[in-house]
Design a protein around this motif. Structure first.
Motif, short mmCIF file in Angstrom:
data_model
loop_
_atom_site.label_atom_id
_atom_site.label_comp_id
_atom_site.label_asym_id
_atom_site.label_seq_id
_atom_site.Cartn_x
_atom_site.Cartn_y
_atom_site.Cartn_z
N ARG A 67 0.87 -1.19 0.00
CA ARG A 67 0.00 0.00 0.00
C ARG A 67 0.91 1.23 0.00
N PRO A 68 1.56 1.52 -1.14
CA PRO A 68 2.66 2.50 -1.12
C PRO A 68 2.28 3.97 -1.15
N MET A 69 1.00 4.32 -1.22
CA MET A 69 0.66 5.74 -1.36
C MET A 69 1.15 6.57 -0.17
N PHE A 70 0.81 6.20 1.03
CA PHE A 70 1.21 7.00 2.19
C PHE A 70 2.71 6.88 2.50
N PRO A 71 3.35 5.71 2.34
CA PRO A 71 4.81 5.70 2.50
C PRO A 71 5.54 6.56 1.47
N VAL A 72 5.02 6.63 0.26
CA VAL A 72 5.63 7.51 -0.75
C VAL A 72 5.47 8.96 -0.33
N LEU A 73 4.28 9.32 0.14
CA LEU A 73 4.07 10.69 0.61
C LEU A 73 4.94 11.01 1.82
N MET A 74 5.14 10.01 2.70
CA MET A 74 6.06 10.18 3.83
C MET A 74 7.47 10.47 3.34
N THR A 75 7.92 9.69 2.36
CA THR A 75 9.27 9.85 1.82
C THR A 75 9.44 11.22 1.16
N LEU A 76 8.45 11.63 0.39
CA LEU A 76 8.53 12.93 -0.27
C LEU A 76 8.52 14.08 0.74
N THR A 77 7.71 13.95 1.77
CA THR A 77 7.65 14.99 2.79
C THR A 77 8.96 15.06 3.58
N ALA A 78 9.51 13.91 3.94
CA ALA A 78 10.80 13.89 4.65
C ALA A 78 11.90 14.48 3.76
N SER A 79 11.86 14.15 2.48
CA SER A 79 12.85 14.71 1.55
C SER A 79 12.71 16.22 1.44
N TYR A 80 11.47 16.71 1.43
CA TYR A 80 11.25 18.16 1.39
C TYR A 80 11.82 18.83 2.63
N ILE A 81 11.61 18.23 3.79
CA ILE A 81 12.15 18.81 5.03
C ILE A 81 13.68 18.84 4.98
N ILE A 82 14.28 17.77 4.51
CA ILE A 82 15.74 17.72 4.41
C ILE A 82 16.26 18.74 3.41
N LEU A 83 15.61 18.84 2.25
CA LEU A 83 16.04 19.82 1.25
C LEU A 83 15.86 21.25 1.74
N LEU A 84 14.77 21.51 2.42
CA LEU A 84 14.52 22.85 2.95
C LEU A 84 15.57 23.22 4.00
#
Length: 156
Positions: A67-84
């Motif tokens: 069920r990868p939708m929410f884990p993908v969104l988690m990964t993208l959000t964590a990546s955004y925090i790291i990039l920011l």
């Protein structure tokens, strides 16, 4: 710390928490699928014989695989925090910013290689996201380092 930066971090942390709870909930389906315990319980060990012995971290593994939708969104959000955060630390030096972006891109490519042999739908989606994200980050690093248009000014 500016209001803009703080508000972005707070919103991203909120969404990361929300997506984490959703992933954890969807991954709890592993308790009902005992035939998957052998393949998806990396944190609990290989020989799980009871549903109570499954670690909560294995819920995320199961959710990422099936069920990868929410884990993908988690990964993208964590990546955004790291990039920011990286942008905030390295905004004064173009070379450091390019090194940060390229290092993060290589990390993404490495993660894409790790999940490349997964036969599940989630593994394929994560592989595509990691490979495309890694290539985009490396391209962004190269562009930020080498391309200096006349209208571009670094912040002091």
């Amino acid at each position: 710390m500016t209001f803009n930066y703080a508000s972005q971090i707070i919103m991203a942390a909120f969404f990361f928490t929300l997506f984490s709870f959703c992933s954890w909930y969807e991954g709890s389906e592993i308790l009902d699928n005992h035939w998957e315990w052998k393949h998806s319980t990396y944190f609990s060990g290989d020989h799980v014989i009871d549903a109570h012995a499954i670690s909560d971290l294995d819920y995320f593994v199961y959710a990422a695989k099936f069920r990868p939708m929410f884990p993908v969104l988690m990964t993208l959000t964590a990546s955004y925090i790291i990039l920011l955060t990286g942008y905030r630390f390295f905004k004064s030096s173009i070379a450091k910013k390019a090194l940060f972006l390229s290092s993060f891109g290589v990390l993404f490519l490495f993660a894409g290689g790790i999940v490349s042999n997964s036969p599940t739908i989630g593994g394929g989606i994560f592989q595509a996201i990691f490979l495309m994200g890694g290539l985009l980050l490396i391209l962004a690093a190269a562009l930020s380092y080498f391309w200096k248009p006349s209208w571009f000014k670094t912040e002091s």
